[in-house]
Design an enzyme around this catalytic site. Structure first.
Site, short mmCIF file in Angstrom:
data_model
loop_
_atom_site.label_atom_id
_atom_site.label_comp_id
_atom_site.label_asym_id
_atom_site.label_seq_id
_atom_site.Cartn_x
_atom_site.Cartn_y
_atom_site.Cartn_z
N ASP A 1 0.88 -1.17 0.00
CA ASP A 1 0.00 0.00 0.00
C ASP A 1 0.92 1.23 0.00
OD1 ASP A 1 -2.29 1.65 0.28
OD2 ASP A 1 -1.96 1.75 2.44
N ASP B 1 -0.11 5.23 0.62
CA ASP B 1 -0.36 6.25 1.65
C ASP B 1 -0.32 5.63 3.04
OD1 ASP B 1 -0.92 8.62 0.04
OD2 ASP B 1 -2.73 7.60 -0.60
N ASP C 1 -1.06 -0.36 6.13
CA ASP C 1 -1.21 0.34 7.41
C ASP C 1 -2.64 0.27 7.94
OD1 ASP C 1 -2.18 2.05 5.33
OD2 ASP C 1 -2.22 3.68 6.80
#
Lengths: 301, 301
Positions: free
Chosen positions: B28, B30, B249
Protein backbone atom coordinates in the site's frame (compact mmCIF):
# COMPACT_ATOMS: atom_id res chain seq x y z
CA UNK A 1 -60.45 3.94 18.47
CA UNK A 2 -58.74 0.67 19.19
CA UNK A 3 -55.15 0.63 18.02
CA UNK A 4 -55.29 -3.16 18.02
CA UNK A 5 -56.93 -3.08 14.60
CA UNK A 6 -54.54 -2.66 11.71
CA UNK A 7 -54.58 -2.35 7.92
CA UNK A 8 -58.38 -2.11 8.02
CA UNK A 9 -59.80 -0.67 4.79
CA UNK A 10 -61.53 2.54 5.73
CA UNK A 11 -65.33 2.57 5.37
CA UNK A 12 -67.78 5.44 5.86
CA UNK A 13 -68.55 4.07 9.32
CA UNK A 14 -64.87 4.10 10.28
CA UNK A 15 -64.58 7.67 8.99
CA UNK A 16 -67.41 8.80 11.24
CA UNK A 17 -65.87 7.07 14.18
CA UNK A 18 -62.43 8.61 13.44
CA UNK A 19 -64.08 12.02 13.35
CA UNK A 20 -65.99 11.50 16.61
CA UNK A 21 -63.11 10.02 18.58
CA UNK A 22 -60.38 12.51 17.65
CA UNK A 23 -59.77 16.22 17.77
CA UNK A 24 -56.29 16.56 16.23
CA UNK A 25 -55.36 15.52 12.68
CA UNK A 26 -51.73 15.42 11.54
CA UNK A 27 -51.27 15.43 7.76
CA UNK A 28 -48.15 14.64 5.83
CA UNK A 29 -48.14 16.82 2.67
CA UNK A 30 -46.17 15.38 -0.30
CA UNK A 31 -47.96 12.27 -1.60
CA UNK A 32 -50.95 12.89 0.71
CA UNK A 33 -52.34 16.33 -0.21
CA UNK A 34 -50.39 16.87 -3.42
CA UNK A 35 -47.61 15.88 -5.70
CA UNK A 36 -46.84 19.50 -6.36
CA UNK A 37 -47.97 21.26 -8.52
CA UNK A 38 -50.83 18.70 -8.79
CA UNK A 39 -53.23 18.98 -5.81
CA UNK A 40 -55.12 15.73 -5.12
CA UNK A 41 -58.86 15.82 -5.76
CA UNK A 42 -60.83 16.51 -2.60
CA UNK A 43 -57.74 17.27 -0.47
CA UNK A 44 -58.50 20.93 0.18
CA UNK A 45 -62.20 20.18 0.65
CA UNK A 46 -61.31 17.63 3.35
CA UNK A 47 -59.07 20.11 5.18
CA UNK A 48 -61.77 22.79 5.09
CA UNK A 49 -64.41 20.28 6.24
CA UNK A 50 -62.34 19.10 9.23
CA UNK A 51 -61.56 22.68 10.22
CA UNK A 52 -65.27 23.59 9.99
CA UNK A 53 -65.98 20.64 12.32
CA UNK A 54 -63.73 22.28 14.93
CA UNK A 55 -60.81 19.89 14.46
CA UNK A 56 -57.23 21.03 14.91
CA UNK A 57 -55.00 20.36 11.90
CA UNK A 58 -51.22 20.23 11.68
CA UNK A 59 -49.10 19.64 8.60
CA UNK A 60 -46.19 17.46 9.58
CA UNK A 61 -43.51 17.34 6.88
CA UNK A 62 -39.88 16.23 6.77
CA UNK A 63 -39.25 18.80 4.01
CA UNK A 64 -36.54 21.14 5.32
CA UNK A 65 -36.33 23.41 2.25
CA UNK A 66 -39.35 25.54 3.20
CA UNK A 67 -40.25 27.64 6.25
CA UNK A 68 -43.53 27.73 8.15
CA UNK A 69 -44.38 30.93 6.27
CA UNK A 70 -43.55 29.35 2.88
CA UNK A 71 -45.94 26.49 3.59
CA UNK A 72 -48.72 28.71 4.97
CA UNK A 73 -48.53 30.77 1.79
CA UNK A 74 -48.78 27.64 -0.36
CA UNK A 75 -51.87 26.47 1.54
CA UNK A 76 -53.51 29.88 1.27
CA UNK A 77 -52.78 29.98 -2.48
CA UNK A 78 -54.57 26.68 -3.05
CA UNK A 79 -57.63 27.38 -0.91
CA UNK A 80 -56.94 26.38 2.69
CA UNK A 81 -56.49 29.14 5.24
CA UNK A 82 -53.45 27.81 7.16
CA UNK A 83 -51.63 29.66 9.91
CA UNK A 84 -47.82 29.35 10.04
CA UNK A 85 -47.97 27.66 13.47
CA UNK A 86 -49.93 24.77 11.94
CA UNK A 87 -46.84 23.88 9.88
CA UNK A 88 -44.54 21.39 11.57
CA UNK A 89 -41.66 21.45 9.09
CA UNK A 90 -38.13 20.27 9.92
CA UNK A 91 -36.46 23.71 9.53
CA UNK A 92 -38.78 25.04 12.26
CA UNK A 93 -38.39 21.79 14.23
CA UNK A 94 -34.58 22.10 14.28
CA UNK A 95 -34.83 25.61 15.73
CA UNK A 96 -37.35 24.41 18.35
CA UNK A 97 -35.13 21.48 19.30
CA UNK A 98 -32.09 23.73 19.82
CA UNK A 99 -34.25 26.15 21.83
CA UNK A 100 -35.55 23.28 23.99
CA UNK A 101 -32.00 22.23 24.92
CA UNK A 102 -31.03 25.90 25.53
CA UNK A 103 -28.35 25.74 22.84
CA UNK A 104 -26.35 28.95 22.75
CA UNK A 105 -23.48 28.13 20.40
CA UNK A 106 -22.75 28.29 16.68
CA UNK A 107 -24.03 25.94 14.00
CA UNK A 108 -22.54 24.72 10.73
CA UNK A 109 -25.62 23.96 8.63
CA UNK A 110 -25.74 21.88 5.45
CA UNK A 111 -29.09 23.09 4.14
CA UNK A 112 -31.05 25.73 2.28
CA UNK A 113 -32.06 29.34 3.11
CA UNK A 114 -35.15 28.00 4.95
CA UNK A 115 -32.84 26.62 7.66
CA UNK A 116 -31.13 29.98 8.04
CA UNK A 117 -34.49 31.74 8.27
CA UNK A 118 -35.98 29.45 10.96
CA UNK A 119 -32.78 29.19 13.03
CA UNK A 120 -32.04 32.90 12.99
CA UNK A 121 -35.68 33.63 13.94
CA UNK A 122 -34.86 31.85 17.24
CA UNK A 123 -31.59 33.77 17.61
CA UNK A 124 -29.34 30.86 16.70
CA UNK A 125 -25.99 31.74 15.09
CA UNK A 126 -25.02 30.06 11.83
CA UNK A 127 -21.41 30.06 10.69
CA UNK A 128 -21.22 28.50 7.27
CA UNK A 129 -22.60 25.62 5.29
CA UNK A 130 -25.59 27.28 3.62
CA UNK A 131 -25.28 27.96 -0.11
CA UNK A 132 -22.70 26.98 -2.71
CA UNK A 133 -19.12 26.14 -1.64
CA UNK A 134 -17.66 24.15 -4.55
CA UNK A 135 -14.10 23.26 -5.40
CA UNK A 136 -12.82 25.31 -8.36
CA UNK A 137 -14.16 23.59 -11.52
CA UNK A 138 -10.67 22.76 -12.82
CA UNK A 139 -9.20 21.67 -9.45
CA UNK A 140 -7.79 18.17 -9.16
CA UNK A 141 -6.99 18.24 -5.42
CA UNK A 142 -8.03 19.95 -2.19
CA UNK A 143 -5.58 22.26 -0.46
CA UNK A 144 -6.72 22.05 3.15
CA UNK A 145 -4.43 24.96 4.09
CA UNK A 146 -6.73 27.25 2.13
CA UNK A 147 -9.86 26.19 3.98
CA UNK A 148 -11.22 28.20 6.90
CA UNK A 149 -12.67 26.51 9.96
CA UNK A 150 -14.48 28.30 12.77
CA UNK A 151 -13.06 27.30 16.14
CA UNK A 152 -16.39 28.01 17.87
CA UNK A 153 -18.65 25.60 15.97
CA UNK A 154 -20.69 23.59 18.53
CA UNK A 155 -23.20 21.88 16.28
CA UNK A 156 -23.38 20.41 12.77
CA UNK A 157 -26.85 20.19 11.22
CA UNK A 158 -27.48 18.05 8.16
CA UNK A 159 -30.60 18.88 6.12
CA UNK A 160 -31.53 18.55 2.45
CA UNK A 161 -28.82 20.54 0.72
CA UNK A 162 -29.05 21.08 -3.05
CA UNK A 163 -25.63 22.75 -2.89
CA UNK A 164 -23.84 19.83 -1.25
CA UNK A 165 -20.15 19.68 -2.24
CA UNK A 166 -16.97 17.84 -1.30
CA UNK A 167 -15.72 20.90 0.60
CA UNK A 168 -18.96 21.06 2.61
CA UNK A 169 -18.81 17.34 3.52
CA UNK A 170 -15.13 17.81 4.46
CA UNK A 171 -15.96 20.76 6.72
CA UNK A 172 -18.89 18.94 8.38
CA UNK A 173 -16.75 15.83 9.03
CA UNK A 174 -13.87 17.94 10.37
CA UNK A 175 -16.15 19.79 12.80
CA UNK A 176 -17.66 16.46 13.89
CA UNK A 177 -14.18 15.19 14.67
CA UNK A 178 -14.35 17.48 17.74
CA UNK A 179 -15.96 15.16 20.30
CA UNK A 180 -18.18 17.83 21.92
CA UNK A 181 -19.78 19.02 18.70
CA UNK A 182 -23.49 18.15 18.55
CA UNK A 183 -24.68 16.34 15.41
CA UNK A 184 -28.30 16.87 14.31
CA UNK A 185 -30.14 15.78 11.18
CA UNK A 186 -33.50 17.18 10.11
CA UNK A 187 -34.55 13.78 8.73
CA UNK A 188 -33.21 10.72 6.95
CA UNK A 189 -35.57 10.21 4.00
CA UNK A 190 -33.57 8.44 1.28
CA UNK A 191 -35.36 10.16 -1.60
CA UNK A 192 -38.14 12.63 -2.35
CA UNK A 193 -41.49 11.70 -3.94
CA UNK A 194 -41.29 12.41 -7.67
CA UNK A 195 -43.92 12.49 -10.38
CA UNK A 196 -41.43 11.73 -13.17
CA UNK A 197 -38.80 9.01 -13.45
CA UNK A 198 -35.95 10.90 -11.82
CA UNK A 199 -34.77 9.85 -8.37
CA UNK A 200 -34.40 12.98 -6.22
CA UNK A 201 -31.95 12.27 -3.36
CA UNK A 202 -33.43 13.07 0.05
CA UNK A 203 -31.83 14.49 3.18
CA UNK A 204 -30.85 10.91 4.09
CA UNK A 205 -28.58 10.73 1.06
CA UNK A 206 -26.67 13.88 2.08
CA UNK A 207 -26.59 12.65 5.68
CA UNK A 208 -25.08 9.26 4.69
CA UNK A 209 -22.03 10.94 3.19
CA UNK A 210 -21.39 12.86 6.42
CA UNK A 211 -22.05 9.86 8.68
CA UNK A 212 -19.59 7.77 6.63
CA UNK A 213 -16.84 10.41 6.57
CA UNK A 214 -17.22 11.36 10.25
CA UNK A 215 -18.00 7.90 11.74
CA UNK A 216 -20.64 9.66 13.88
CA UNK A 217 -24.40 9.13 14.26
CA UNK A 218 -26.77 12.09 14.44
CA UNK A 219 -29.85 12.78 16.52
CA UNK A 220 -32.56 12.64 13.85
CA UNK A 221 -35.42 15.07 14.46
CA UNK A 222 -38.04 14.38 11.76
CA UNK A 223 -40.53 11.54 11.29
CA UNK A 224 -40.51 8.75 12.43
CA UNK A 225 -38.40 10.04 15.33
CA UNK A 226 -39.80 11.40 18.59
CA UNK A 227 -38.45 15.00 18.56
CA UNK A 228 -41.10 15.99 15.99
CA UNK A 229 -43.97 15.00 18.28
CA UNK A 230 -42.14 16.44 21.31
CA UNK A 231 -42.02 19.82 19.53
CA UNK A 232 -45.76 19.70 18.82
CA UNK A 233 -46.52 18.86 22.46
CA UNK A 234 -44.20 21.59 23.71
CA UNK A 235 -45.92 24.21 21.54
CA UNK A 236 -49.44 22.80 22.05
CA UNK A 237 -49.49 21.01 25.43
CA UNK A 238 -53.17 19.99 25.10
CA UNK A 239 -52.56 17.75 22.05
CA UNK A 240 -53.47 14.22 23.21
CA UNK A 241 -51.96 11.41 21.10
CA UNK A 242 -54.92 9.18 22.00
CA UNK A 243 -57.24 11.66 20.29
CA UNK A 244 -54.93 12.24 17.31
CA UNK A 245 -54.94 10.80 13.78
CA UNK A 246 -51.76 10.73 11.67
CA UNK A 247 -52.44 10.58 7.92
CA UNK A 248 -49.54 9.72 5.64
CA UNK A 249 -48.36 7.89 2.53
CA UNK A 250 -45.10 6.35 3.77
CA UNK A 251 -45.10 3.57 6.35
CA UNK A 252 -41.45 4.02 7.37
CA UNK A 253 -41.88 7.68 8.29
CA UNK A 254 -45.55 8.72 8.72
CA UNK A 255 -47.10 5.50 10.00
CA UNK A 256 -44.19 4.50 12.25
CA UNK A 257 -44.21 8.06 13.64
CA UNK A 258 -47.94 8.00 14.46
CA UNK A 259 -47.86 4.48 15.89
CA UNK A 260 -44.89 5.16 18.15
CA UNK A 261 -46.63 8.22 19.58
CA UNK A 262 -49.85 6.30 20.29
CA UNK A 263 -51.91 8.07 17.62
CA UNK A 264 -54.35 6.37 15.25
CA UNK A 265 -52.73 5.95 11.84
CA UNK A 266 -54.23 6.16 8.37
CA UNK A 267 -52.26 5.23 5.27
CA UNK A 268 -53.24 6.66 1.88
CA UNK A 269 -52.10 4.84 -1.27
CA UNK A 270 -51.53 8.07 -3.23
CA UNK A 271 -47.80 8.25 -2.55
CA UNK A 272 -44.78 6.21 -1.54
CA UNK A 273 -46.37 3.00 -0.17
CA UNK A 274 -48.32 0.69 -2.49
CA UNK A 275 -51.13 -1.63 -1.41
CA UNK A 276 -48.98 -4.56 -2.56
CA UNK A 277 -46.06 -3.51 -0.35
CA UNK A 278 -48.39 -3.04 2.63
CA UNK A 279 -49.77 -6.55 2.13
CA UNK A 280 -46.22 -7.93 2.14
CA UNK A 281 -45.47 -6.13 5.40
CA UNK A 282 -48.73 -7.41 6.88
CA UNK A 283 -47.87 -11.01 6.00
CA UNK A 284 -44.38 -10.61 7.45
CA UNK A 285 -45.81 -9.18 10.69
CA UNK A 286 -48.29 -12.06 10.99
CA UNK A 287 -45.70 -14.77 10.30
CA UNK A 288 -42.75 -13.51 12.23
CA UNK A 289 -44.44 -11.48 14.95
CA UNK A 290 -42.03 -8.64 14.23
CA UNK A 291 -42.85 -5.20 15.53
CA UNK A 292 -45.96 -3.68 13.99
CA UNK A 293 -44.70 -0.09 13.88
CA UNK A 294 -45.07 0.05 10.11
CA UNK A 295 -48.68 -1.15 9.95
CA UNK A 296 -51.37 1.56 9.89
CA UNK A 297 -54.65 1.11 11.77
CA UNK A 298 -56.48 2.05 8.57
CA UNK A 299 -55.74 2.37 4.91
CA UNK A 300 -57.58 3.98 2.02
CA UNK A 301 -57.18 4.28 -1.74
CA UNK B 1 5.57 -18.75 6.27
CA UNK B 2 2.85 -20.09 8.51
CA UNK B 3 -0.27 -18.00 8.34
CA UNK B 4 -1.29 -19.43 11.74
CA UNK B 5 0.95 -16.89 13.44
CA UNK B 6 -0.58 -13.47 13.86
CA UNK B 7 0.35 -10.05 15.24
CA UNK B 8 3.93 -11.26 15.71
CA UNK B 9 6.35 -8.36 16.15
CA UNK B 10 8.76 -8.55 13.24
CA UNK B 11 12.37 -9.42 14.11
CA UNK B 12 15.43 -9.56 11.86
CA UNK B 13 15.02 -13.34 11.70
CA UNK B 14 11.41 -13.00 10.52
CA UNK B 15 12.49 -10.48 7.90
CA UNK B 16 15.03 -12.91 6.47
CA UNK B 17 12.43 -15.64 6.42
CA UNK B 18 9.88 -13.35 4.71
CA UNK B 19 12.50 -12.53 2.09
CA UNK B 20 13.41 -16.17 1.48
CA UNK B 21 9.88 -17.55 1.36
CA UNK B 22 8.30 -14.95 -0.94
CA UNK B 23 8.85 -13.50 -4.38
CA UNK B 24 6.03 -10.95 -4.65
CA UNK B 25 5.58 -7.93 -2.39
CA UNK B 26 2.42 -5.83 -2.49
CA UNK B 27 2.77 -2.38 -0.93
CA UNK B 28 0.00 0.00 0.00
CA UNK B 29 1.31 3.57 -0.54
CA UNK B 30 -0.36 6.25 1.65
CA UNK B 31 0.59 5.69 5.29
CA UNK B 32 3.13 2.97 4.32
CA UNK B 33 5.65 4.59 1.98
CA UNK B 34 4.65 8.22 2.52
CA UNK B 35 2.21 10.74 3.87
CA UNK B 36 2.75 12.86 0.83
CA UNK B 37 4.76 15.04 0.43
CA UNK B 38 6.71 13.45 3.35
CA UNK B 39 8.43 10.21 2.27
CA UNK B 40 9.05 7.81 5.18
CA UNK B 41 12.71 7.24 6.10
CA UNK B 42 14.08 4.09 4.50
CA UNK B 43 11.03 3.46 2.31
CA UNK B 44 12.71 4.01 -1.04
CA UNK B 45 15.84 2.15 0.12
CA UNK B 46 13.68 -0.86 1.00
CA UNK B 47 11.97 -0.84 -2.41
CA UNK B 48 15.32 -0.65 -4.20
CA UNK B 49 16.78 -3.41 -2.00
CA UNK B 50 13.86 -5.79 -2.66
CA UNK B 51 14.05 -5.09 -6.41
CA UNK B 52 17.81 -5.74 -6.38
CA UNK B 53 17.08 -9.07 -4.67
CA UNK B 54 14.95 -10.05 -7.68
CA UNK B 55 11.62 -9.60 -5.94
CA UNK B 56 8.55 -8.45 -7.83
CA UNK B 57 6.90 -5.35 -6.36
CA UNK B 58 3.38 -4.03 -6.88
CA UNK B 59 1.86 -0.88 -5.43
CA UNK B 60 -1.72 -1.63 -4.50
CA UNK B 61 -3.70 1.52 -3.74
CA UNK B 62 -7.39 2.36 -3.42
CA UNK B 63 -6.64 5.91 -4.58
CA UNK B 64 -8.70 6.49 -7.73
CA UNK B 65 -7.59 10.05 -8.43
CA UNK B 66 -4.31 9.06 -10.11
CA UNK B 67 -3.43 6.89 -13.12
CA UNK B 68 -0.74 4.22 -13.39
CA UNK B 69 1.42 6.79 -15.22
CA UNK B 70 0.86 9.44 -12.51
CA UNK B 71 2.04 7.01 -9.85
CA UNK B 72 5.03 5.74 -11.85
CA UNK B 73 6.15 9.35 -12.32
CA UNK B 74 5.84 10.01 -8.58
CA UNK B 75 7.98 6.93 -7.78
CA UNK B 76 10.59 7.91 -10.34
CA UNK B 77 10.70 11.46 -8.95
CA UNK B 78 11.48 10.17 -5.46
CA UNK B 79 14.11 7.61 -6.41
CA UNK B 80 12.43 4.30 -7.23
CA UNK B 81 12.34 3.22 -10.86
CA UNK B 82 8.71 2.02 -11.12
CA UNK B 83 7.03 0.84 -14.30
CA UNK B 84 3.36 1.83 -14.81
CA UNK B 85 2.28 -1.85 -14.82
CA UNK B 86 3.51 -2.17 -11.21
CA UNK B 87 0.80 0.27 -10.13
CA UNK B 88 -2.46 -1.42 -9.13
CA UNK B 89 -4.62 1.68 -8.66
CA UNK B 90 -8.42 1.62 -8.69
CA UNK B 91 -8.83 3.76 -11.84
CA UNK B 92 -6.81 1.13 -13.74
CA UNK B 93 -8.57 -1.68 -11.85
CA UNK B 94 -12.02 -0.42 -12.88
CA UNK B 95 -11.02 -0.48 -16.54
CA UNK B 96 -9.56 -4.00 -16.16
CA UNK B 97 -12.73 -5.23 -14.43
CA UNK B 98 -14.97 -3.92 -17.23
CA UNK B 99 -12.60 -5.46 -19.80
CA UNK B 100 -12.71 -8.82 -17.98
CA UNK B 101 -16.53 -8.92 -18.18
CA UNK B 102 -16.41 -7.79 -21.84
CA UNK B 103 -18.40 -4.65 -21.04
CA UNK B 104 -19.26 -2.78 -24.24
CA UNK B 105 -21.72 -0.11 -23.04
CA UNK B 106 -21.60 3.42 -21.70
CA UNK B 107 -20.59 4.52 -18.20
CA UNK B 108 -21.70 7.40 -16.00
CA UNK B 109 -18.64 8.00 -13.81
CA UNK B 110 -18.52 9.99 -10.56
CA UNK B 111 -14.80 10.53 -10.40
CA UNK B 112 -11.79 12.53 -11.49
CA UNK B 113 -9.90 12.81 -14.82
CA UNK B 114 -7.81 9.75 -13.86
CA UNK B 115 -10.94 7.59 -14.28
CA UNK B 116 -11.56 9.02 -17.75
CA UNK B 117 -7.93 8.41 -18.72
CA UNK B 118 -7.79 4.77 -17.60
CA UNK B 119 -11.27 3.83 -18.91
CA UNK B 120 -10.78 5.46 -22.31
CA UNK B 121 -7.40 3.77 -22.64
CA UNK B 122 -9.36 0.48 -22.69
CA UNK B 123 -11.88 1.87 -25.19
CA UNK B 124 -14.68 2.31 -22.67
CA UNK B 125 -17.21 5.09 -23.39
CA UNK B 126 -17.96 7.63 -20.68
CA UNK B 127 -21.10 9.75 -20.89
CA UNK B 128 -21.08 12.24 -18.06
CA UNK B 129 -20.29 12.48 -14.40
CA UNK B 130 -16.65 13.62 -14.54
CA UNK B 131 -15.98 17.23 -13.55
CA UNK B 132 -18.17 19.97 -12.08
CA UNK B 133 -21.97 19.82 -12.51
CA UNK B 134 -23.35 22.08 -9.78
CA UNK B 135 -26.78 23.61 -9.33
CA UNK B 136 -26.73 27.36 -10.08
CA UNK B 137 -25.38 29.08 -6.91
CA UNK B 138 -28.64 30.99 -6.33
CA UNK B 139 -31.00 28.09 -7.15
CA UNK B 140 -33.45 26.99 -4.47
CA UNK B 141 -34.93 24.00 -6.34
CA UNK B 142 -34.07 21.46 -9.05
CA UNK B 143 -35.98 21.55 -12.31
CA UNK B 144 -35.72 17.95 -13.49
CA UNK B 145 -37.13 18.90 -16.92
CA UNK B 146 -33.90 20.76 -17.61
CA UNK B 147 -31.67 17.77 -16.86
CA UNK B 148 -30.38 15.53 -19.62
CA UNK B 149 -30.17 11.78 -19.20
CA UNK B 150 -28.49 9.40 -21.64
CA UNK B 151 -30.80 6.52 -22.51
CA UNK B 152 -27.83 4.24 -23.24
CA UNK B 153 -26.09 4.32 -19.84
CA UNK B 154 -25.32 0.71 -18.80
CA UNK B 155 -23.08 1.29 -15.81
CA UNK B 156 -22.66 3.76 -12.94
CA UNK B 157 -19.20 3.97 -11.38
CA UNK B 158 -18.64 5.67 -8.05
CA UNK B 159 -15.08 6.79 -7.25
CA UNK B 160 -13.58 9.59 -5.18
CA UNK B 161 -15.16 12.68 -6.71
CA UNK B 162 -14.02 16.11 -5.49
CA UNK B 163 -16.72 17.66 -7.70
CA UNK B 164 -19.62 15.70 -6.20
CA UNK B 165 -22.89 17.66 -6.38
CA UNK B 166 -26.60 17.13 -5.80
CA UNK B 167 -27.21 16.99 -9.57
CA UNK B 168 -24.55 14.28 -9.95
CA UNK B 169 -26.02 12.16 -7.12
CA UNK B 170 -29.49 12.65 -8.66
CA UNK B 171 -28.25 11.49 -12.08
CA UNK B 172 -26.42 8.46 -10.64
CA UNK B 173 -29.49 7.41 -8.61
CA UNK B 174 -31.80 7.90 -11.62
CA UNK B 175 -29.58 5.74 -13.85
CA UNK B 176 -29.42 3.10 -11.10
CA UNK B 177 -33.21 3.04 -11.01
CA UNK B 178 -32.96 1.14 -14.32
CA UNK B 179 -32.68 -2.47 -13.10
CA UNK B 180 -30.12 -3.61 -15.70
CA UNK B 181 -27.62 -0.84 -15.02
CA UNK B 182 -24.41 -2.18 -13.47
CA UNK B 183 -23.23 -0.46 -10.26
CA UNK B 184 -19.49 -0.42 -9.53
CA UNK B 185 -17.48 1.36 -6.85
CA UNK B 186 -13.72 1.76 -6.95
CA UNK B 187 -13.52 1.40 -3.15
CA UNK B 188 -15.35 2.27 0.04
CA UNK B 189 -12.73 3.93 2.25
CA UNK B 190 -14.60 6.28 4.59
CA UNK B 191 -11.83 8.88 4.69
CA UNK B 192 -8.33 9.59 3.41
CA UNK B 193 -5.19 9.61 5.57
CA UNK B 194 -4.41 13.20 6.55
CA UNK B 195 -1.38 14.78 8.19
CA UNK B 196 -3.40 17.73 9.58
CA UNK B 197 -6.63 17.78 11.58
CA UNK B 198 -9.02 17.93 8.65
CA UNK B 199 -11.12 14.89 7.83
CA UNK B 200 -10.93 14.27 4.07
CA UNK B 201 -13.99 12.26 2.96
CA UNK B 202 -13.05 9.12 1.04
CA UNK B 203 -14.72 7.37 -1.89
CA UNK B 204 -16.91 5.56 0.65
CA UNK B 205 -18.48 8.87 1.70
CA UNK B 206 -19.49 9.72 -1.89
CA UNK B 207 -20.65 6.12 -2.39
CA UNK B 208 -22.91 6.22 0.71
CA UNK B 209 -24.95 9.09 -0.70
CA UNK B 210 -25.58 7.16 -3.93
CA UNK B 211 -26.34 3.88 -2.16
CA UNK B 212 -28.87 5.66 0.08
CA UNK B 213 -30.60 7.54 -2.76
CA UNK B 214 -30.69 4.54 -5.12
CA UNK B 215 -31.32 1.72 -2.59
CA UNK B 216 -28.75 -0.33 -4.53
CA UNK B 217 -25.50 -2.01 -3.49
CA UNK B 218 -22.41 -1.82 -5.71
CA UNK B 219 -19.76 -4.33 -6.61
CA UNK B 220 -16.74 -2.89 -4.80
CA UNK B 221 -13.45 -3.42 -6.62
CA UNK B 222 -10.69 -2.12 -4.33
CA UNK B 223 -9.15 -3.53 -1.15
CA UNK B 224 -10.26 -5.55 0.79
CA UNK B 225 -12.41 -6.96 -2.01
CA UNK B 226 -11.35 -9.76 -4.35
CA UNK B 227 -11.50 -7.98 -7.77
CA UNK B 228 -8.21 -6.20 -7.00
CA UNK B 229 -6.30 -9.47 -6.57
CA UNK B 230 -8.17 -11.02 -9.52
CA UNK B 231 -6.90 -8.18 -11.74
CA UNK B 232 -3.31 -8.78 -10.58
CA UNK B 233 -3.60 -12.51 -11.29
CA UNK B 234 -5.16 -11.88 -14.70
CA UNK B 235 -2.33 -9.55 -15.71
CA UNK B 236 0.42 -11.62 -13.99
CA UNK B 237 -0.76 -15.27 -13.90
CA UNK B 238 2.40 -16.50 -12.15
CA UNK B 239 1.76 -14.47 -8.97
CA UNK B 240 1.29 -17.05 -6.22
CA UNK B 241 -0.57 -15.74 -3.13
CA UNK B 242 1.33 -18.29 -0.98
CA UNK B 243 4.59 -16.61 -1.97
CA UNK B 244 3.23 -13.05 -1.61
CA UNK B 245 3.51 -10.50 1.21
CA UNK B 246 0.96 -7.68 1.57
CA UNK B 247 2.32 -4.67 3.48
CA UNK B 248 -0.18 -2.07 4.66
CA UNK B 249 -1.21 0.34 7.41
CA UNK B 250 -4.97 -0.28 7.57
CA UNK B 251 -6.34 -3.57 8.90
CA UNK B 252 -9.81 -3.16 7.35
CA UNK B 253 -8.47 -2.75 3.82
CA UNK B 254 -4.83 -3.88 3.45
CA UNK B 255 -4.63 -6.69 5.99
CA UNK B 256 -8.11 -8.11 5.32
CA UNK B 257 -7.27 -8.03 1.60
CA UNK B 258 -4.00 -9.93 2.01
CA UNK B 259 -5.44 -12.46 4.45
CA UNK B 260 -8.43 -13.28 2.29
CA UNK B 261 -6.16 -13.93 -0.68
CA UNK B 262 -3.91 -16.26 1.30
CA UNK B 263 -0.91 -13.92 1.34
CA UNK B 264 1.31 -13.24 4.34
CA UNK B 265 0.37 -9.89 5.88
CA UNK B 266 2.55 -7.25 7.51
CA UNK B 267 1.05 -4.26 9.31
CA UNK B 268 3.08 -1.07 9.73
CA UNK B 269 2.10 1.38 12.46
CA UNK B 270 2.96 4.46 10.38
CA UNK B 271 -0.59 5.12 9.20
CA UNK B 272 -4.24 4.42 9.96
CA UNK B 273 -4.01 1.55 12.48
CA UNK B 274 -2.44 2.13 15.91
CA UNK B 275 -0.76 -0.55 18.03
CA UNK B 276 -3.43 0.05 20.68
CA UNK B 277 -6.27 -0.58 18.23
CA UNK B 278 -4.55 -3.76 16.97
CA UNK B 279 -4.26 -5.03 20.55
CA UNK B 280 -7.99 -4.43 21.06
CA UNK B 281 -8.79 -6.40 17.91
CA UNK B 282 -6.45 -9.20 19.00
CA UNK B 283 -8.17 -9.47 22.39
CA UNK B 284 -11.59 -9.52 20.72
CA UNK B 285 -10.47 -12.27 18.34
CA UNK B 286 -9.13 -14.36 21.22
CA UNK B 287 -12.23 -13.94 23.39
CA UNK B 288 -14.98 -14.27 20.85
CA UNK B 289 -13.29 -16.43 18.23
CA UNK B 290 -14.53 -13.97 15.57
CA UNK B 291 -12.97 -14.07 12.14
CA UNK B 292 -9.31 -13.17 12.09
CA UNK B 293 -9.36 -11.37 8.75
CA UNK B 294 -8.21 -8.14 10.34
CA UNK B 295 -5.19 -9.57 12.17
CA UNK B 296 -1.85 -9.37 10.34
CA UNK B 297 0.68 -12.19 10.55
CA UNK B 298 3.34 -9.64 11.45
CA UNK B 299 3.47 -6.07 12.64
CA UNK B 300 6.27 -3.53 12.84
CA UNK B 301 6.75 0.01 14.15
Amino acid sequence: MSTEEFCTHLTELHSKSLLNDNDTFLFDCDGVLWNFPQIFTGAIELLNYLTAQGKRLFFVTNNSTKTQDDYAKRFNDIGYNAKPEQIICTAWLTAQYLKSIKFAGKCFVLGMQSMKHELEREGITICGGIGADPLAPDANAVNTNQLEFDKDVDCVISALDLHISYIKILKAATYLNRPNVLFLATNDDASLPQSDETVMPGAGSILSSIVTASCRSPTILGKPHAPMFDAIRLAFPDVDPKRTVMIGDRVETDIAFGNRQGATTLLVFSGATSEKYLNTLKQQAEKHAIERDLLPNFCVK
